[in-house]
Design an enzyme around this catalytic site. Structure first.
Site, PDB file in Angstrom:
ATOM      1  N   HIS A 195     -11.173  -3.573   2.572  1.00 43.29           N
ATOM      2  CA  HIS A 195     -11.156  -3.263   4.008  1.00 43.29           C
ATOM      3  C   HIS A 195     -12.097  -2.115   4.374  1.00 43.29           C
ATOM      4  O   HIS A 195     -12.339  -1.882   5.555  1.00 43.29           O
ATOM      5  CB  HIS A 195      -9.733  -2.916   4.437  1.00 43.29           C
ATOM      6  N   ASP A 196     -12.613  -1.393   3.367  1.00 43.44           N
ATOM      7  CA  ASP A 196     -13.509  -0.257   3.627  1.00 43.44           C
ATOM      8  C   ASP A 196     -14.972  -0.562   3.301  1.00 43.44           C
ATOM      9  O   ASP A 196     -15.829   0.298   3.472  1.00 43.44           O
ATOM     10  CB  ASP A 196     -13.094   0.957   2.774  1.00 43.44           C
TER      11      ASP A 196
ATOM     12  N   GLU B  88      -6.385   3.843  -6.053  1.00 40.31           N
ATOM     13  CA  GLU B  88      -7.711   4.011  -5.452  1.00 40.31           C
ATOM     14  C   GLU B  88      -8.163   5.424  -5.788  1.00 40.31           C
ATOM     15  O   GLU B  88      -7.493   6.388  -5.424  1.00 40.31           O
ATOM     16  CB  GLU B  88      -7.638   3.830  -3.933  1.00 40.31           C
TER      17      GLU B  88
ATOM     18  N   ASP C  38      -3.235   4.587  -2.259  1.00 36.76           N
ATOM     19  CA  ASP C  38      -4.381   5.081  -1.483  1.00 36.76           C
ATOM     20  C   ASP C  38      -4.792   6.478  -1.961  1.00 36.76           C
ATOM     21  O   ASP C  38      -3.934   7.355  -2.124  1.00 36.76           O
ATOM     22  CB  ASP C  38      -3.957   5.125  -0.011  1.00 36.76           C
TER      23      ASP C  38
ATOM     24  N   ASP D  14       0.850  -1.183   0.000  1.00 34.20           N
ATOM     25  CA  ASP D  14       0.000   0.000   0.000  1.00 34.20           C
ATOM     26  C   ASP D  14       0.892   1.242   0.000  1.00 34.20           C
ATOM     27  O   ASP D  14       1.843   1.324   0.773  1.00 34.20           O
ATOM     28  CB  ASP D  14      -0.879   0.000   1.252  1.00 34.20           C
TER      29      ASP D  14
END
Length: 559
Positions: A329-330, A256, A199, A98
């Site tokens: 994860h969100d 993302e 991210d 990440d």
């Protein structure tokens, strides 16, 4: 269309805190991941995307990084990480890390220096502004509620934080910041990683002057996303990053990007543009959100889901590349969201997997998805850990805007902790995740839903995912075929074809608990039909008129 390994891969996302704990402290860790690599090898995934394991005070579960080149104590050491990477590569599994560079932690050495004085050499690494008329510099609202500005006594100015107040935004207008980031990325790539998931990377360029957002209703704060999403210099920054770092390695990159359109997606991922390989879009994740945003629940419609996914499939065809995902994860668990997590849990989990994995793009599997893990309903707000959830509850209930019971329904449906309950390895205490007390409670259904049970059942969701991954390796049409939607107006059936050279793939999925009829369109001619896969036992059927069982998925190759 150029053939690439990352187009043909399947990625598995690990959220380390909740994956596997090796030392009994209740927190998943790197040694825990290494101990489960044979499980991932059995599943057949090609790449692991590891959510942040860097040094962090953990205000936002590791997405607030205080040292980009060190490992969080709770997760282990750099030696543990190096061993994990070596063991992954030994099994033919690649690793992407990440990359969180829209913001850092306020405990990062750059920010510690930056806040000391206005003439500190690091001052301009972050975005500082004086207030206006005794108030914040503008009216933007943070993604985690409240203002995006925090006042700092030491220098009597505000710093910008689109997320938590412990996540100050980096100033990408400063060439030194960019150079630091590129050096850090190069350092990780030279250690042997195989790429980055970036991210909120489309937030790094802000509109000059940071103007206030229109506010006809006079709210204290409003979303200013049009001033920091897909900003004026974003393509310049990503092309520079590509030139300085990414182009020098054969890697996978995925950005993302909330609020990105297919048109913009083609710019970010076009091979001749030298930016990224693919992006994560969020359009299909917002279909059950009302005008009030994520927590304002509304029923989703299959026609909207088809429209959104089809738009991305067709508009990126030949121009860019899709990433395919239901979970991360969100996001809440897909079987609870778009499937049926009670009577037809296994059938609907397999159907949803089929629907997604047969599309054009690189599929992502989130830990536990291959087991059909479901959303969780904790009894009280005190059992939740997620900062976004807790801030929203405090704000909505504290202001009297909503009743506690009503807010809890939103949390059960959309809360990020749905994805963060520990992976259910077996039916022993704490689902075999830890011998200690887990950092967040385990979903109570672990006795019934767990990896041990799945591995002992040849008809499990796990083995169905394994088959889908294998099929991708065996049939080029699944990777490279052109997508065409059938039955756009049906609220029950999602059907489409893929076409590659002289072959056609037919994918038919039933999104309901009813038995339905599907009739093949007249303009599809074929001489032979080969059954590829399905989530019920195989049987001979007339393709011209199929009877679909509840949540059934069927895939045929026509020639």
């Amino acid at each position: 269309m150029e053939k690439k390994w990352w187009k043909e891969s399947v990625v598995y996302q690990i959220y380390p805190r909740s994956f596997k704990d090796s030392n009994g402290d209740g927190i998943g860790d790197i040694k825990g991941i290494t101990s489960k690599l044979d499980y991932l090898k059995e599943l057949g995934v090609d790449v692991v995307w590891l959510s942040p394991v860097y040094k962090s005070p953990n205000d936002d579960n590791g997405y607030d990084i205080s040292d980009y080149q060190d490992i969080m104590d709770e997760f282990g050491t750099m030696e543990d990480w190096e061993e994990m990477l070596a063991e992954m590569h030994k099994r033919g599994i690649k690793l992407i890390m990440d990359l969180v560079v829209n913001h850092s932690s306020d405990e990062h050495k750059w920010f510690v220096e930056s806040r000391k004085s206005k003439d500190n050499p690091y001052r301009d690494y972050y975005i500082w502004r004086p207030g206006k008329d005794g108030k914040e510099p503008n009216n933007w609202e943070s993604a985690f509620s409240g203002s995006v500005w925090k006042y700092d006594e030491a220098t009597e100015e505000y710093f910008l934080h689109i997320f938590s107040k412990k996540q100050p935004d980096l100033n990408w207008e400063n060439p030194k910041v960019r150079e630091e980031v590129y050096n850090m990325m190069t350092w990780w790539l030279d250690k042997g990683i195989d790429g980055f998931r970036m991210d909120v990377i489309n937030f790094i360029s802000k509109v000059e002057g940071l103007p206030s957002a229109p506010n006809p209703e006079g709210k204290p704060y409003v979303s200013g996303h049009e001033y920091f999403m897909n900003g004026p210099r974003i393509h310049e920054f990503l092309q520079e990053m590509n030139k300085e770092v990414l182009s020098k390695y054969d890697i996978l990159t995925v950005g993302e990007m909330p609020g990105v359109t297919p048109e913009q997606g083609a710019l970010y991922t076009g091979e001749e543009r030298h930016e990224l390989n693919m992006v994560f879009t969020f359009e299909h994740m917002d279909l059950d959100s009302g005008p009030g945003g994520k927590w304002d629940l509304r029923p989703w419609k299959l026609t909207d889901l088809k429209k959104t996914l089809s738009k991305w499939q067709t508009e990126l065809e030949g121009k860019g590349w899709n990433s395919l995902y239901w979970n991360n994860h969100d996001q809440p668990r897909v079987v609870s969201r778009f499937g049926n997590d009670s009577k037809y849990r296994a059938e609907s989990a397999k159907m949803l997997a089929t629907c997604l994995h047969m599309m054009q793009g690189t599929p992502y599997i989130y830990q536990g998805e291959e087991l059909g893990m479901t959303n969780v309903k904790f009894e009280t707000i005190d059992e939740y850990k997620d900062i976004e959830t807790l801030n929203m509850y405090k704000e909505k209930v504290g202001s009297g805007e909503r009743e506690p019971e009503d807010v809890m329904v939103s949390i059960y449906t959309k809360g990020r902790d749905n994805a963060r309950t520990p992976v259910q390895w077996d039916d022993s205490e704490n689902a075999g995740f830890t011998t200690g007390t887990p950092w967040i409670k385990v979903n109570p259904n672990y006795k019934d839903i767990n990896a041990k049970k799945a591995l002992e059942d040849e008809n499990s969701i796990f083995y169905y995912y394994k088959k889908l991954i294998q099929l991708r390796k065996q049939h080029e049409i699944i990777v490279y075929g052109k997508y065409d939607l059938l039955l756009p107006d049906s609220e029950e059936i999602y059907a489409y074809t893929r076409t590659f050279n002289s072959e056609k793939l037919l994918v038919v999925t039933n999104f309901t608990s009813e038995t339905l009829q599907f009739e093949l369109q007249d303009d599809i001619t074929y001489t032979t039909a080969q059954y590829i896969t399905g989530n019920y036992p195989e049987e001979n059927r007339d393709l011209r008129k199929l009877t679909l069982k509840p949540y059934e998925a069927l895939v045929y190759k026509l020639s």
